[in-house]
Design a protein around this motif. Sequence first.
Motif, PDB file in Angstrom:
ATOM      1  N   GLY A   8       0.867  -1.186   0.000  1.00  0.00           N
ATOM      2  CA  GLY A   8       0.000   0.000   0.000  1.00  0.00           C
ATOM      3  C   GLY A   8       0.900   1.231   0.000  1.00  0.00           C
ATOM      4  N   ARG A   9       0.650   2.155   0.937  1.00  0.00           N
ATOM      5  CA  ARG A   9       1.528   3.346   1.042  1.00  0.00           C
ATOM      6  C   ARG A   9       2.956   2.965   1.453  1.00  0.00           C
ATOM      7  NH1 ARG A   9      -3.983   4.835   2.327  1.00  0.00           N
ATOM      8  NH2 ARG A   9      -4.320   7.084   2.356  1.00  0.00           N
ATOM      9  N   ARG A  12       5.749   3.736  -0.960  1.00  0.00           N
ATOM     10  CA  ARG A  12       6.523   4.997  -0.877  1.00  0.00           C
ATOM     11  C   ARG A  12       7.827   4.790  -0.099  1.00  0.00           C
ATOM     12  NH1 ARG A  12       1.493   8.384   1.131  1.00  0.00           N
ATOM     13  NH2 ARG A  12       0.946   9.611  -0.705  1.00  0.00           N
ATOM     14  N   LEU A  31      -3.842  -7.188   4.389  1.00  0.00           N
ATOM     15  CA  LEU A  31      -5.007  -6.501   4.965  1.00  0.00           C
ATOM     16  C   LEU A  31      -6.309  -7.164   4.560  1.00  0.00           C
ATOM     17  CD1 LEU A  31      -4.420  -2.651   4.621  1.00  0.00           C
ATOM     18  CD2 LEU A  31      -4.193  -4.087   6.652  1.00  0.00           C
ATOM     19  N   PHE A  49      -3.058  -0.798  10.776  1.00  0.00           N
ATOM     20  CA  PHE A  49      -2.976  -0.258   9.411  1.00  0.00           C
ATOM     21  C   PHE A  49      -1.528  -0.236   8.940  1.00  0.00           C
ATOM     22  CE2 PHE A  49      -2.915   3.423  12.271  1.00  0.00           C
ATOM     23  CZ  PHE A  49      -1.837   4.139  11.806  1.00  0.00           C
ATOM     24  N   ILE A  50      -1.372  -0.118   7.625  1.00  0.00           N
ATOM     25  CA  ILE A  50      -0.030  -0.127   7.027  1.00  0.00           C
ATOM     26  C   ILE A  50       0.218   1.194   6.305  1.00  0.00           C
ATOM     27  CG2 ILE A  50       0.129  -2.627   6.775  1.00  0.00           C
ATOM     28  CD1 ILE A  50      -0.695  -2.222   3.788  1.00  0.00           C
ATOM     29  N   PRO A  51       1.499   1.556   6.114  1.00  0.00           N
ATOM     30  CA  PRO A  51       2.691   0.828   6.509  1.00  0.00           C
ATOM     31  C   PRO A  51       3.092   1.138   7.955  1.00  0.00           C
ATOM     32  CG  PRO A  51       3.350   2.815   5.356  1.00  0.00           C
ATOM     33  CD  PRO A  51       1.839   2.795   5.365  1.00  0.00           C
ATOM     34  N   GLU A  62       2.644   6.019   9.568  1.00  0.00           N
ATOM     35  CA  GLU A  62       2.448   7.200   8.706  1.00  0.00           C
ATOM     36  C   GLU A  62       3.598   7.291   7.692  1.00  0.00           C
ATOM     37  OE1 GLU A  62      -0.087   9.154   8.162  1.00  0.00           O
ATOM     38  OE2 GLU A  62      -1.315   8.390   9.779  1.00  0.00           O
ATOM     39  N   SER A  63       3.229   7.024   6.440  1.00  0.00           N
ATOM     40  CA  SER A  63       4.262   6.906   5.402  1.00  0.00           C
ATOM     41  C   SER A  63       5.115   8.172   5.238  1.00  0.00           C
ATOM     42  CB  SER A  63       3.621   6.513   4.061  1.00  0.00           C
ATOM     43  OG  SER A  63       2.691   7.485   3.625  1.00  0.00           O
ATOM     44  N   GLU A  99      -0.012  13.049   0.405  1.00  0.00           N
ATOM     45  CA  GLU A  99      -0.819  12.179   1.270  1.00  0.00           C
ATOM     46  C   GLU A  99      -2.098  12.897   1.722  1.00  0.00           C
ATOM     47  OE1 GLU A  99      -0.966   9.116   1.935  1.00  0.00           O
ATOM     48  OE2 GLU A  99      -2.449   9.201   3.548  1.00  0.00           O
ATOM     49  N   TYR A 107      -8.099   7.432  -1.342  1.00  0.00           N
ATOM     50  CA  TYR A 107      -8.266   6.135  -0.671  1.00  0.00           C
ATOM     51  C   TYR A 107      -9.749   5.865  -0.382  1.00  0.00           C
ATOM     52  CZ  TYR A 107      -7.767   2.540   2.938  1.00  0.00           C
ATOM     53  OH  TYR A 107      -7.876   1.395   3.664  1.00  0.00           O
ATOM     54  N   TYR A 164       2.653   8.528  -5.731  1.00  0.00           N
ATOM     55  CA  TYR A 164       1.815   7.465  -5.157  1.00  0.00           C
ATOM     56  C   TYR A 164       0.331   7.868  -5.216  1.00  0.00           C
ATOM     57  CZ  TYR A 164      -0.386   4.108  -2.182  1.00  0.00           C
ATOM     58  OH  TYR A 164      -1.237   3.132  -1.741  1.00  0.00           O
TER      59      TYR A 164
HETATM   60  N1  LIG Z   1      -1.840   8.374   6.270  1.00  0.00           N
HETATM   61  C1  LIG Z   1      -1.456   7.002   6.400  1.00  0.00           C
HETATM   62  C2  LIG Z   1      -2.552   6.145   5.764  1.00  0.00           C
HETATM   63  C3  LIG Z   1      -2.428   4.694   6.163  1.00  0.00           C
HETATM   64  C4  LIG Z   1      -3.557   3.874   5.570  1.00  0.00           C
HETATM   65  O1  LIG Z   1      -4.737   4.275   5.600  1.00  0.00           O
HETATM   66  N2  LIG Z   1      -3.191   2.691   5.028  1.00  0.00           N
HETATM   67  C5  LIG Z   1      -4.169   1.820   4.431  1.00  0.00           C
HETATM   68  C6  LIG Z   1      -3.548   0.959   3.338  1.00  0.00           C
HETATM   69  S1  LIG Z   1      -2.470   1.841   2.243  1.00  0.00           S
HETATM   70  C7  LIG Z   1      -4.706   0.885   5.487  1.00  0.00           C
HETATM   71  O2  LIG Z   1      -3.946   0.312   6.257  1.00  0.00           O
HETATM   72  N3  LIG Z   1      -6.026   0.707   5.530  1.00  0.00           N
HETATM   73  C8  LIG Z   1      -6.680  -0.193   6.416  1.00  0.00           C
HETATM   74  C9  LIG Z   1      -7.135   0.499   7.678  1.00  0.00           C
HETATM   75  O3  LIG Z   1      -6.970   1.707   7.812  1.00  0.00           O
HETATM   76  O4  LIG Z   1      -7.654  -0.184   8.534  1.00  0.00           O
HETATM   77  C10 LIG Z   1      -0.096   6.793   5.726  1.00  0.00           C
HETATM   78  O5  LIG Z   1       0.284   7.615   4.875  1.00  0.00           O
HETATM   79  O6  LIG Z   1       0.615   5.841   6.070  1.00  0.00           O
END
Ligand SMILES: N[C@@H](CCC(=O)N[C@@H](CS)C(=O)NCC(=O)O)C(=O)O
Length: 213
Positions: A8-9, A12, A31, A49-51, A62-63, A99, A107, A164
């Motif tokens: 996912g992110r 980056r 996920l 959540f990732i990454p 937070e990427s 982002e 997203y 991204y």
């Molecule tokens: N602002 C965060 C966004 C993180 C995010 O929302 N990641 C998504 C996948 S890229 C995720 O894990 N979604 C599942 C969830 O939030 O439960 C970043 O830049 O890392």
Amino acid sequence: MITVFGEGRGFRVVWLLEEMGLAYRLRPVDLLAGVKNDAEFLAINPAGFIPALQDGDVTMVESIAIMEYLMARHGPTPLAPDPHDPTFPAYQQFLHLGEAGLAASMYFVVVSRNLAPEAERQNWGARKALEVFESRLGVVTRQLARSPYMAGDAFTAADISVTYGLELAQRHKCFALGEAEQVYVARTTGREAYRRAMETCQATKAWVASASR
Ligand SMILES: N[C@@H](CCC(=O)N[C@@H](CS)C(=O)NCC(=O)O)C(=O)O
């Protein structure tokens, strides 16, 4: 050893690590299958959540923050201009706009269209998120009329961030990028480090291949 949890992110972060030539490993996180049984990952990020990043005794999410950390801790690198450099304000702005303005809004368009129950796919929140993406994209378009990269003549981490966000929209067919953005994405993704990052991120690679069929 630096460990990146999840694509996912996380792409980056992997791309940045490739640009910087740092040793790392990618620890996949699925996920879609769910993370409730992934105790190792939940120990790093209980929110699931990732990454996420592990670097010695440092753990982070937070990427963009992770990229800033890596460049500060393991730099210096030309991917982050000096704060006194004239390109720094644009760099800083687009690093975050990629982002906060682009990917974060796109997203919710993507998950609404692909994962929401059928009756909830065309919801107000997703339409508003698309509007937000489009308005922030206007700032990118204006910058591309001035310079080949977000911070001027040189590629920086701001381009990793923005690319991204643009690819997220393009790959999910949620938004048709204009000519200037398409040329820009071709320029940034033509880099060797991007190609290596894609080889590392096998889930992303497989998804891109299936989406382009
Ligand atoms: N602002 C965060 C966004 C993180 C995010 O929302 N990641 C998504 C996948 S890229 C995720 O894990 N979604 C599942 C969830 O939030 O439960 C970043 O830049 O890392």
